[in-house]
Design an enzyme around this catalytic site. Structure first.
Site, short mmCIF file in Angstrom:
data_model
loop_
_atom_site.label_atom_id
_atom_site.label_comp_id
_atom_site.label_asym_id
_atom_site.label_seq_id
_atom_site.Cartn_x
_atom_site.Cartn_y
_atom_site.Cartn_z
N HIS A 1 -4.17 61.00 28.08
CA HIS A 1 -4.25 59.54 28.11
C HIS A 1 -3.37 59.04 29.25
CE1 HIS A 1 -6.41 59.20 24.34
NE2 HIS A 1 -5.65 60.18 23.91
N GLU B 1 -6.25 67.02 25.48
CA GLU B 1 -6.44 65.57 25.37
C GLU B 1 -5.43 64.90 26.32
OE1 GLU B 1 -6.27 62.09 21.92
OE2 GLU B 1 -5.27 64.00 21.58
N ARG C 1 -9.71 47.18 35.17
CA ARG C 1 -9.31 46.92 33.78
C ARG C 1 -7.81 47.13 33.61
NH1 ARG C 1 -9.61 50.73 28.75
NH2 ARG C 1 -9.11 49.23 27.14
N TYR D 1 -3.14 50.67 33.25
CA TYR D 1 -3.82 51.85 33.78
C TYR D 1 -3.61 52.07 35.28
CZ TYR D 1 -6.12 51.56 29.29
OH TYR D 1 -6.37 51.49 27.94
N ASN E 1 -10.11 62.61 28.25
CA ASN E 1 -9.52 61.32 27.91
C ASN E 1 -10.58 60.59 27.08
OD1 ASN E 1 -8.58 58.72 27.69
ND2 ASN E 1 -7.74 58.66 29.75
N ARG F 1 1.47 51.32 22.31
CA ARG F 1 0.60 50.16 22.46
C ARG F 1 0.24 49.57 21.10
NH1 ARG F 1 -4.05 51.58 26.23
NH2 ARG F 1 -4.27 49.32 26.23
N PRO G 1 -15.04 55.61 27.19
CA PRO G 1 -15.44 54.25 27.53
C PRO G 1 -14.39 53.48 28.31
CG PRO G 1 -14.99 54.45 25.17
CD PRO G 1 -14.96 55.83 25.74
N ASN G 2 -14.91 52.68 29.21
CA ASN G 2 -14.17 51.74 30.05
C ASN G 2 -13.35 52.40 31.16
OD1 ASN G 2 -15.08 49.35 28.71
ND2 ASN G 2 -13.73 49.90 27.03
N ALA H 1 -11.18 54.83 23.96
CA ALA H 1 -11.28 54.18 22.65
C ALA H 1 -11.85 55.10 21.58
CB ALA H 1 -12.13 52.92 22.75
#
Length: 148
Positions: free
Chosen positions: A103, A101, A18, A23, A74, A110, A10-11, A77
């Site tokens: 990111h 995985e 964003r 990012y 990735n 964070r 998502p996003n 969320a």
């Protein structure tokens, strides 16, 4: 060429818009082009996908198992709470397929809620905090694992 799917949660369709301080300013189309180019240089046919729909992402994991396709993911969320996605990702690795995985940022640096991943324990490996370059490292890892 070996097919690999690069799955984004998502996003990530909002990359470049964003939180560019987190990012970066590059968008999903740039990431797609980068991943395809990096994959080609490694003998991999890369297909990039993105969805804000948890069920769709889980479905892609099921397809990966059925089609014997390695995965770079990735989970965004979904990383922190999607036990359904974790179960589906586990099916990928239990089928003997690499699942890396990735990111863009370093979730551990964070918010507190981002420090735990339900995907990391079932992933083959994790790459964090390297921006888009992390996807290249993940694809390198897939190629390396397939060559073993």
């Amino acid at each position: 060429m070996t097919k690999v799917i690069v799955v984004n949660g998502p996003n990530l369709g909002r990359l470049g818009v964003r939180e560019p301080d987190v990012y970066g300013n590059q968008d999903l189309e740039t990431l797609r082009q980068d991943c395809e180019r990096w994959g080609t240089s490694l003998g991999l046919e890369v297909k990039l996908r993105q969805s804000d729909d948890e069920a769709e992402v889980i479905g892609w994991m099921h397809q990966a198992v059925d089609q014997q396709t390695p995965v770079v993911m990735n989970p965004a969320a979904f990383t922190h709470y999607s036990y359904g996605l974790s179960d589906a990702a586990k099916m990928v690795t239990k089928a003997g397929l690499p699942l890396i995985e990735v990111h863009i940022s370093n979730p551990s640096a964070r918010d507190m809620f981002r420090k735990y991943s339900v995907i990391s324990p079932v992933a083959t490996a994790t790459v964090t905090g390297m921006g888009f370059y992390g996807y290249k490292l993940a694809l390198d890892a897939v190629a390396h694992l397939l060559a073993e």
